[in-house]
Design an enzyme around this catalytic site. Structure first.
Site, PDB file in Angstrom:
ATOM      1  CE  LYS A  84      -4.525  -1.010   1.933  1.00  0.00           C
ATOM      2  NZ  LYS A  84      -5.488  -0.686   3.009  1.00  0.00           N
ATOM      3  NE  ARG A 118     -22.142  -5.640   3.093  1.00  0.00           N
ATOM      4  CZ  ARG A 118     -20.961  -6.090   2.664  1.00  0.00           C
ATOM      5  NH1 ARG A 118     -20.146  -6.685   3.514  1.00  0.00           N
ATOM      6  NH2 ARG A 118     -20.610  -5.965   1.404  1.00  0.00           N
ATOM      7  CD  GLU A 126     -20.306  -4.887   7.680  1.00  0.00           C
ATOM      8  OE1 GLU A 126     -19.441  -4.071   7.316  1.00  0.00           O
ATOM      9  OE2 GLU A 126     -20.513  -5.981   7.073  1.00  0.00           O
TER      10      GLU A 126
END
Length: 630
Positions: A287, A392, A364
């Site tokens: 990253k 969700r 979630e």
């Protein structure tokens, strides 16, 4: 405005993947540098996801040189790392508009380009969608490939594993595992690194295929000998490094390899394309690659605010500090996040109380039921989840939390319209779906002090509760109008100015940060002698109690405007108006509801998100004039 560039630059000349494929191989390093320069220049100005896109430059270039998009389908999990893909598919000239009103989306978007075959915004959906494309192409007899880029973090979400379980043989599906933070397989160490270097050479694969064909052609015993050798190879590999998850599921596995080494990536993708079966390509990327600040602190450069719009203090950070204070007083308080400890501001809680902090990954649904289990065992769990991600967990809120009346506190971050991330991240549905669930209390603070009071009250009440708050910080105009002393004292409905008998011509009933638009509309009308009272609700459910309190503050017979930035259907305005009507408290009041009738709002160029949604100060003023017949 079109960016300036030199005549020698490669990137401005790429209008489609065909232009990229025509470049000589020795041009690729320079092209990758140009792409990184463009990413840094644009994202540091506009905001957005920088570190993740810097990490997938070589991967994105190799994908477009090896495969034939849009015939071949490219799907990016979440889609936040698709910026390079956009630059290579005819969107370079408009790239400076990314994440701006009317500009390019920060995620893949079907209506934006034929190269974006599937829209995204949330994690772990990519492989299910890719499997749909691959199966569809199989049924149609198409030879198109489906290439899906999945970050290792997505594997903490259950949908990825559900999709893996449904992959059948014979699909032209290439699954690229972009590992940049978390280890997936055990293939690490010197030997694995050496093997990866060998595998990236095309001669290795040619030799491997030649030997395989030779063994299979041996009369009588060829095919059996080949199967025996392959089984022995797998057994030795498993004994040395441990079983590979993907190979155990019957998938052909390539890697791991350095995902920022262009030659290695191109070689592995070429081999994957030649397999004509489902293949996993495991790459390790860095990253922030190529930009020192992002390499040193990729978390900070994951999601950036636009230049000049950084907020020092916001509701998310305040939540972390509030939970620490509460946890010092009560050892039963626990904090739960679904892989968003930084975004939701509760990472400091992790540092302060590591034994009471749980990051469950991008799951979630699991987070809410896990919280319900903790609550049933006598603890006080607090879940911090973005509003659009809470969608969700709807079933878990209904079945596992509310039905059992368990004291789970749901801190709903990013509530309301979110222009930067766009329709995938608008937090405008939670009020509607929570309003219909029994036993759930909804708090709507607009100040930091109000957030602290709401959290403490919810924890003390010991019942299912949601505290929802926007992205960003306090609004000065709202604080001045409703909190001149700066201390909320109690959670209630507040009035912007003392009510006087017959002194108001109309009233606006609202909650959340859109209150600022109501204040601006009132200011405009006051110049004409029109007096508008504003009622700010610090909680919106239970609606029965709210209706009683609101009615006690209203002068008789004046028009009412219910204002919110959430979806109209089943929302605050509709529910409160219905309660007032059913209890006989609406008699003599004409009323109207202003809300987001279309939840999938894309901000128009040069407009605020409220203006595009039709709920800004000018629209509020116009609706009040209509109610008052002015």
């Amino acid at each position: 405005m079109v960016r300036e560039h030199s005549a020698e630059a490669y990137l401005p000349r790429i209008h489609s993947p065909a232009d990229l494929q025509a470049l000589p191989s020795d041009a690729i390093p320079d092209l990758c540098r140009e792409i990184r320069d463009t990413l840094v220049e644009t994202v540091t100005e506009n905001g957005g996801h920088l570190a993740s896109n810097l990490g997938v430059v070589e991967l994105s270039v190799a994908m477009h040189r090896v495969f034939d998009c849009p015939r071949d389908h490219f799907i990016f999990d979440v889609g936040h790392q698709s910026y390079v893909h956009k630059l290579l598919t005819g969107r370079y000239e408009s790239f400076h508009t990314i994440r701006r009103g009317g500009g390019l989306s920060g995620f893949t978007k079907r209506s934006e380009s034929e190269y974006d075959c599937f829209g995204a915004g949330h994690s772990s959906t990519s492989l299910s969608a890719a499997l749909g494309f691959a199966q569809g192409d199989r049924m149609a007899g198409s030879e198109a490939y489906t290439v899906v880029v999945v970050g290792d973090g997505a594997f903490t979400g259950g949908m990825i594993h559900e999709a893996l379980n449904n992959i059948t043989p014979g699909l032209r599906l290439v699954i690229i595992i972009n590992e940049n933070e978390m280890s997936i397989s055990k293939n690490i160490g010197r030997f694995a690194t050496h093997m990866a270097k060998i595998r990236r050479k095309t001669g290795y694969f040619k030799t491997k295929k030649g030997i395989s064909r030779f063994i299979k052609r041996i009369p009588l015993v060829g095919k059996g000998l080949f199967c025996a050798i392959r089984a022995l190879k797998k057994a030795l590999k498993n004994a040395m490094y441990g079983s590979n998850y993907f190979e155990d599921m019957g998938l052909y596995y390539l890697g791991p390899a350095d995902g920022n080494d262009y030659e290695a990536v191109e070689a592995l993708l070429t081999e994957a394309r030649n397999q004509n079966e489902s293949v996993v390509v495991h790459l390790k990327t860095r990253k922030g690659k190529g930009y020192a600040p992002a390499e040193a602190d990729p978390g900070r450069y994951h999601g950036m605010a636009p230049a000049g719009k950084e907020v020092r203090e916001n509701f998310s950070r305040r939540l972390g500090a509030i939970l620490i204070d509460e946890a010092k007083r009560d050892e039963r308080i626990c904090a739960i996040t679904a892989s968003m400890s930084e975004g939701t501001g509760i990472e400091p809680f992790h540092e302060a109380f590591p034994n009471r902090f749980y990051d469950v990954g991008i799951a979630e649904e699991h987070a809410l039921t896990f919280a319900a289990g903790l609550a049933a065992d006598g603890y006080k769990p607090v879940t911090a989840i973005y509003s659009s991600f809470m969608q969700r967990a709807y079933d878990q809120v209904v079945h596992d939390v509310a039905l059992q009346r368990l004291p789970v506190l749901m801190c709903i971050d990013r509530a309301g319209l979110n222009p930067g991330d766009g329709p995938t991240h608008h937090g405008i549905f939670d009020v509607s779906f929570l309003s219909g669930i029994p036993n759930v209390v909804i708090y709507t603070p607009v100040t930091f002090a109000g957030l602290a009071l709401s959290v403490r009250t919810a924890l003390e009440q010991g019942e299912p509760a949601a505290v929802r708050y926007p992205n960003g910080g306090e609004n000065e105009a709202v604080c001045a109008a409703f909190y001149p002393d700066g201390v909320p004292g109690e959670i209630r409905v507040r009035v912007s100015e003392p009510a006087s008998a017959g002194g108001w011509h109309a009233a606006v009933i609202t909650h959340g940060r859109i209150t600022a638009e109501a204040l601006a509309a009132r200011e405009r009308l006051s110049r004409e002698g029109v007096s508008v009272g504003i009622l700010l609700c610090e909680y919106i459910k239970p609606y029965g109690r709210l209706a009683e309190e609101v009615a006690s503050l209203l002068p008789e017979g004046i028009p009412l405007l219910f204002l919110e930035e959430e979806i109209r259907a089943g929302g605050f305005g509709m529910m409160l108006a219905d309660e007032l009507i059913r209890t006989g408290r609406m008699q003599g009041h004409a009323y109207d509801i202003m809300a987001t009738d279309n939840g999938f709002i894309c901000q128009a160029y040069g407009e605020s998100i409220y203006r595009t949604a039709g709920i800004d100060a000018a629209a509020v003023e116009s609706r009040l004039r209509r109610l008052l017949a002015l």
